[in-house]
Motif scaffolding. Structure first.
Motif, PDB file in Angstrom:
ATOM      1  N   ASN A  72      33.260  44.953  38.046  1.00 17.00           N
ATOM      2  CA  ASN A  72      33.644  44.182  36.861  1.00 17.00           C
ATOM      3  C   ASN A  72      35.075  43.694  37.035  1.00 17.00           C
ATOM      4  O   ASN A  72      35.995  44.499  37.168  1.00 17.00           O
ATOM      5  CB  ASN A  72      33.547  45.047  35.603  1.00 17.00           C
ATOM      6  N   ILE A  73      35.240  42.382  37.025  1.00 12.82           N
ATOM      7  CA  ILE A  73      36.543  41.766  37.257  1.00 12.82           C
ATOM      8  C   ILE A  73      36.878  40.861  36.070  1.00 12.82           C
ATOM      9  O   ILE A  73      36.024  40.128  35.580  1.00 12.82           O
ATOM     10  CB  ILE A  73      36.540  40.926  38.553  1.00 12.82           C
TER      11      ILE A  73
ATOM     12  N   LEU B   8      39.308  37.729  35.266  1.00 14.09           N
ATOM     13  CA  LEU B   8      40.103  36.696  35.917  1.00 14.09           C
ATOM     14  C   LEU B   8      40.905  35.952  34.865  1.00 14.09           C
ATOM     15  O   LEU B   8      40.348  35.315  33.978  1.00 14.09           O
ATOM     16  CB  LEU B   8      39.184  35.715  36.656  1.00 14.09           C
TER      17      LEU B   8
ATOM     18  N   LEU C  84      30.248  31.028  37.440  1.00 10.22           N
ATOM     19  CA  LEU C  84      30.968  32.275  37.684  1.00 10.22           C
ATOM     20  C   LEU C  84      29.984  33.436  37.566  1.00 10.22           C
ATOM     21  O   LEU C  84      29.205  33.502  36.611  1.00 10.22           O
ATOM     22  CB  LEU C  84      32.084  32.409  36.644  1.00 10.22           C
TER      23      LEU C  84
ATOM     24  N   ASN D 210      29.536  39.331  36.567  1.00  9.40           N
ATOM     25  CA  ASN D 210      30.465  40.465  36.622  1.00  9.40           C
ATOM     26  C   ASN D 210      31.933  40.039  36.526  1.00  9.40           C
ATOM     27  O   ASN D 210      32.819  40.871  36.447  1.00  9.40           O
ATOM     28  CB  ASN D 210      30.257  41.276  37.897  1.00  9.40           C
ATOM     29  N   ILE D 211      32.175  38.730  36.510  1.00  7.57           N
ATOM     30  CA  ILE D 211      33.542  38.215  36.426  1.00  7.57           C
ATOM     31  C   ILE D 211      33.714  37.516  35.080  1.00  7.57           C
ATOM     32  O   ILE D 211      32.973  36.586  34.751  1.00  7.57           O
ATOM     33  CB  ILE D 211      33.851  37.236  37.576  1.00  7.57           C
ATOM     34  N   LYS D 212      34.678  37.981  34.320  1.00  8.53           N
ATOM     35  CA  LYS D 212      34.961  37.395  33.010  1.00  8.53           C
ATOM     36  C   LYS D 212      36.215  36.536  33.120  1.00  8.53           C
ATOM     37  O   LYS D 212      37.247  36.976  33.629  1.00  8.53           O
ATOM     38  CB  LYS D 212      35.187  38.487  31.955  1.00  8.53           C
TER      39      LYS D 212
ATOM     40  N   LEU E 242      38.083  35.807  45.067  1.00 12.59           N
ATOM     41  CA  LEU E 242      37.282  36.697  44.223  1.00 12.59           C
ATOM     42  C   LEU E 242      36.326  37.549  45.058  1.00 12.59           C
ATOM     43  O   LEU E 242      36.165  38.738  44.796  1.00 12.59           O
ATOM     44  CB  LEU E 242      36.514  35.897  43.175  1.00 12.59           C
TER      45      LEU E 242
ATOM     46  N   GLU F  17      36.538  41.549  45.191  1.00 12.94           N
ATOM     47  CA  GLU F  17      35.399  42.377  44.795  1.00 12.94           C
ATOM     48  C   GLU F  17      35.036  43.363  45.909  1.00 12.94           C
ATOM     49  O   GLU F  17      34.756  44.532  45.651  1.00 12.94           O
ATOM     50  CB  GLU F  17      34.197  41.507  44.451  1.00 12.94           C
TER      51      GLU F  17
END
Length: 133
Positions: A7-8, A10, A30, A33-35, A118, A122
């Protein structure tokens, strides 16, 4: 079997990506898992926003800002770098590894680098998975 995703969160300056292809990827493709948190300038990222993401369970935090001397707000990106560097040290003292916090300068002329940043971040986070936050 599906691979586990980190979980990232950005934080991205709205001016640091000028490529239509990159913007389209960030806004529509996107990974889940990337917000994304878009800000007018990286200097507008309050350290409390970062703390909130940690408290919410983010395994990694990435901040992308404009290159030095190319900030739309003159020196906002330099202010952000100083502030967030100090705050990263504070998070480290709390037990949130510095390796879980990344800051990248993005040149508005660069294309496709954000995806690489990214993916590499990750991968780094998944290697750290056995370490405590």
């Amino acid at each position: 079997m599906t691979q586990k995703r980190a979980n990232i969160v950005l934080f991205q300056c709205q001016y640091c990506l000028s490529s239509a292809m990159d913007q389209d990827w960030v806004e529509h493709s996107l990974p889940e898992n990337i917000k994304l948190v878009k800000v007018p300038c990286s200097s507008r990222i309050d350290p409390l926003y970062i703390l909130n993401t940690v408290q919410a369970g983010a395994q990694g935090i990435m901040v992308c800002g404009c290159m030095p001397a190319k900030c739309h707000f003159k020196e906002g990106n330099l202010h952000a770098r100083r502030t967030l560097h100090e705050f990263r040290n504070f998070l480290n003292a709390l037990g949130y590894s510095q390796e879980r916090f990344a800051f990248h300068w993005m040149n508005i002329d660069e294309r496709g680098l954000l995806q690489t940043y990214l993916a590499d971040f990750e991968e780094q986070l998944l290697k750290l998975d056995h370490k405590p936050y």
